[in-house]
Design a protein around this motif. Structure first.
Motif, short mmCIF file in Angstrom:
data_model
loop_
_atom_site.label_atom_id
_atom_site.label_comp_id
_atom_site.label_asym_id
_atom_site.label_seq_id
_atom_site.Cartn_x
_atom_site.Cartn_y
_atom_site.Cartn_z
N UNK A 92 0.82 -1.22 0.11
CA UNK A 92 0.06 -0.07 0.03
C UNK A 92 1.00 1.48 0.09
N UNK A 93 2.02 1.26 0.63
CA UNK A 93 2.90 2.40 0.65
C UNK A 93 3.48 2.68 -0.77
N UNK A 94 3.78 1.67 -1.42
CA UNK A 94 4.46 1.67 -2.90
C UNK A 94 3.10 2.43 -3.96
N UNK A 95 1.98 2.08 -3.48
CA UNK A 95 0.79 2.31 -4.49
C UNK A 95 0.61 3.78 -4.31
N UNK A 96 0.56 4.18 -2.89
CA UNK A 96 0.30 5.56 -2.52
C UNK A 96 1.54 6.48 -3.13
N UNK A 97 2.85 6.24 -3.05
CA UNK A 97 3.97 6.83 -3.86
C UNK A 97 3.83 6.85 -5.36
N UNK A 98 3.30 5.86 -6.00
CA UNK A 98 2.94 5.97 -7.38
C UNK A 98 1.72 6.90 -7.60
N UNK A 99 0.62 7.00 -6.92
CA UNK A 99 -0.08 8.02 -6.91
C UNK A 99 0.35 9.35 -6.91
N UNK A 100 1.29 9.46 -5.86
CA UNK A 100 1.91 11.00 -5.59
C UNK A 100 2.82 11.24 -6.67
N UNK A 101 3.69 10.53 -7.40
CA UNK A 101 4.65 10.76 -8.30
C UNK A 101 4.48 10.53 -9.60
N UNK A 102 3.41 9.77 -9.86
CA UNK A 102 2.77 9.26 -10.91
C UNK A 102 3.91 8.55 -12.03
N UNK A 103 5.06 7.93 -11.14
CA UNK A 103 6.07 7.14 -11.72
C UNK A 103 6.12 5.73 -11.12
N UNK A 210 15.99 4.86 2.43
CA UNK A 210 16.13 3.92 3.16
C UNK A 210 14.75 3.57 3.93
N UNK A 211 14.65 2.22 3.85
CA UNK A 211 13.55 1.31 4.71
C UNK A 211 14.14 0.84 5.92
N UNK A 212 13.75 1.07 7.14
CA UNK A 212 14.53 0.55 8.34
C UNK A 212 13.68 -0.46 9.28
N UNK A 213 14.23 -1.20 9.89
CA UNK A 213 13.35 -2.23 10.75
C UNK A 213 13.32 -1.61 12.12
N UNK A 214 12.82 -2.37 13.27
CA UNK A 214 12.65 -2.04 14.48
C UNK A 214 14.11 -1.69 15.20
N UNK A 215 15.29 -2.13 14.62
CA UNK A 215 16.42 -1.66 15.24
C UNK A 215 17.02 -0.44 14.67
N UNK A 216 16.33 0.23 13.69
CA UNK A 216 16.86 1.18 13.03
C UNK A 216 17.84 1.00 11.62
N UNK A 217 18.14 -0.18 11.44
CA UNK A 217 19.17 -0.83 10.32
C UNK A 217 18.33 -0.76 8.92
N UNK A 218 18.97 -0.44 8.21
CA UNK A 218 18.48 -0.18 6.58
C UNK A 218 18.43 -1.73 6.14
N UNK A 219 17.15 -2.01 5.66
CA UNK A 219 16.92 -3.41 5.26
C UNK A 219 16.47 -3.28 3.84
N UNK A 220 15.99 -2.41 3.13
CA UNK A 220 15.61 -2.25 2.03
C UNK A 220 15.83 -0.63 1.32
N UNK A 221 15.31 -0.57 0.12
CA UNK A 221 15.35 0.83 -0.38
C UNK A 221 13.92 0.92 -1.28
N UNK A 222 13.46 2.09 -1.03
CA UNK A 222 12.12 2.40 -2.25
C UNK A 222 12.99 3.37 -3.21
N UNK A 223 12.84 2.97 -4.61
CA UNK A 223 13.29 3.53 -5.81
C UNK A 223 12.22 3.95 -6.44
N UNK A 224 12.70 5.08 -7.24
CA UNK A 224 11.81 5.50 -8.36
C UNK A 224 12.78 5.93 -9.43
N UNK A 225 12.09 5.33 -10.57
CA UNK A 225 13.07 5.71 -11.78
C UNK A 225 12.07 6.37 -12.65
N UNK A 226 12.59 7.19 -13.75
CA UNK A 226 11.84 7.98 -14.67
C UNK A 226 12.63 8.61 -15.55
N UNK A 227 11.99 8.92 -16.94
CA UNK A 227 12.83 9.48 -17.92
C UNK A 227 13.19 11.07 -17.34
#
Length: 274
Positions: A92-103, A210-227
């Motif tokens: 749901x977070x990724x879908x909302x971001x698509x709606x905001x960025x349109x990318x 960066x996406x962090x877990x409960x310890x504050x460690x970076x476990x993932x990244x949300x990326x947007x790419x576009x022309x």
């Protein structure tokens, strides 16, 4: 009521519970005698069961101390289970971001020196990036890769990315040395996101946070790419929007910032590891 017979699988699970317990964790493993005591079973039965579990990688035995501990296969299964939950929670977070960025946006994780895309959410644009799920790309070439190592210590970064990895890089790459990478990581920590301007592919720009877990460690990244023609002038604004989305996802995974904790000293902030 008569006790229900205990299956072999249940008995093996009891041994794994013992090895996952506090005493085993604090001591770095337990011997057969102590495991048998804690499990309430015969030592000979426990010894045979542990040998079978070790053959399958579910436990491992220290060659010097002979102590048993949880094995590599359970950690691998746990990692995959964690990523499956991460992919589910992120949707749901990724879908909302698509709606905001349109990318199109992606959820990425680190695999060795590469970045793997776990999930993609496509934009409505006719011209959009497709088919990235399950694809691996070099970490140094992407904003996502730099974000994924942005909470690593300097000695680890130098060991993980020796100078030879920077040889023969494509002409468009900004990060051409370990010093360039360290400078980029300072920027990522300060502003909470990374950018890439035609570094991975000509005509494309991107941002990652960066996406962090409960310890504050970076476990993932949300990326947007576009022309670049569509997003080049709005790249920093997209970076800030992506960073907010990544922080919201991190909070859903149990991460707490200083603001969440009422300004508690030493608590994490969006651009720093805790």
């Amino acid at each position: 009521m008569a006790a229900r017979p205990t299956s072999g699988l249940r008995r093996d699970a009891d041994l794994l519970d013992v090895l996952a317990g506090q005493e085993a964790r604090m001591r770095g493993g337990l011997g057969v005698t102590r495991i048998a005591e804690l499990a309430g079973r015969e030592k000979s039965q426990v010894s045979r069961a542990l040998a079978s579990l070790a053959e399958e990688g579910l436990v491992e035995r220290d060659p010097e101390t002979q102590a048993y501990r949880i094995g590599w296969r359970l950690y691998a299964l746990a990692a995959r289970t964690g990523e499956a939950r991460l992919a589910y929670v992120s949707a749901p977070f990724l879908r909302r971001l698509v709606a905001q960025l349109y990318e199109t946006v992606h959820l990425c994780v680190l695999r060795g020196n590469g970045v793997l895309t776990l999930v993609s959410e496509s934009s409505p644009h006719a011209f959009r990036s497709l088919g990235w799920e399950g694809v691996m790309v070099p970490a140094l070439h992407t904003s996502a890769g730099r974000v994924l190592v942005s909470d690593w210590e300097k000695p680890v970064l130098r060991a993980w990315f020796p100078e030879e990895q920077f040889a023969d890089l494509p002409p468009g790459q900004r990060i051409r040395s370990i010093d360039d990478l360290l400078k980029e990581i300072r920027t990522i920590r300060a502003r909470g996101y990374a950018t890439a301007d035609e570094e991975f592919e000509a005509g494309l720009v991107g941002v990652s946070a960066p996406v962090r877990d409960h310890r504050g460690r970076v476990i993932a990244a949300i990326n947007m790419g576009a022309p670049k023609g569509r997003m080049g002038q709005r790249l920093d604004a997209a970076g800030r929007t992506t960073a907010r989305c990544a922080l919201e996802l991190s909070r859903a995974l149990g991460y707490e910032t200083a603001a969440d904790l009422g300004g508690a000293p030493g608590a994490g902030t969006p651009g720093q590891s805790r």
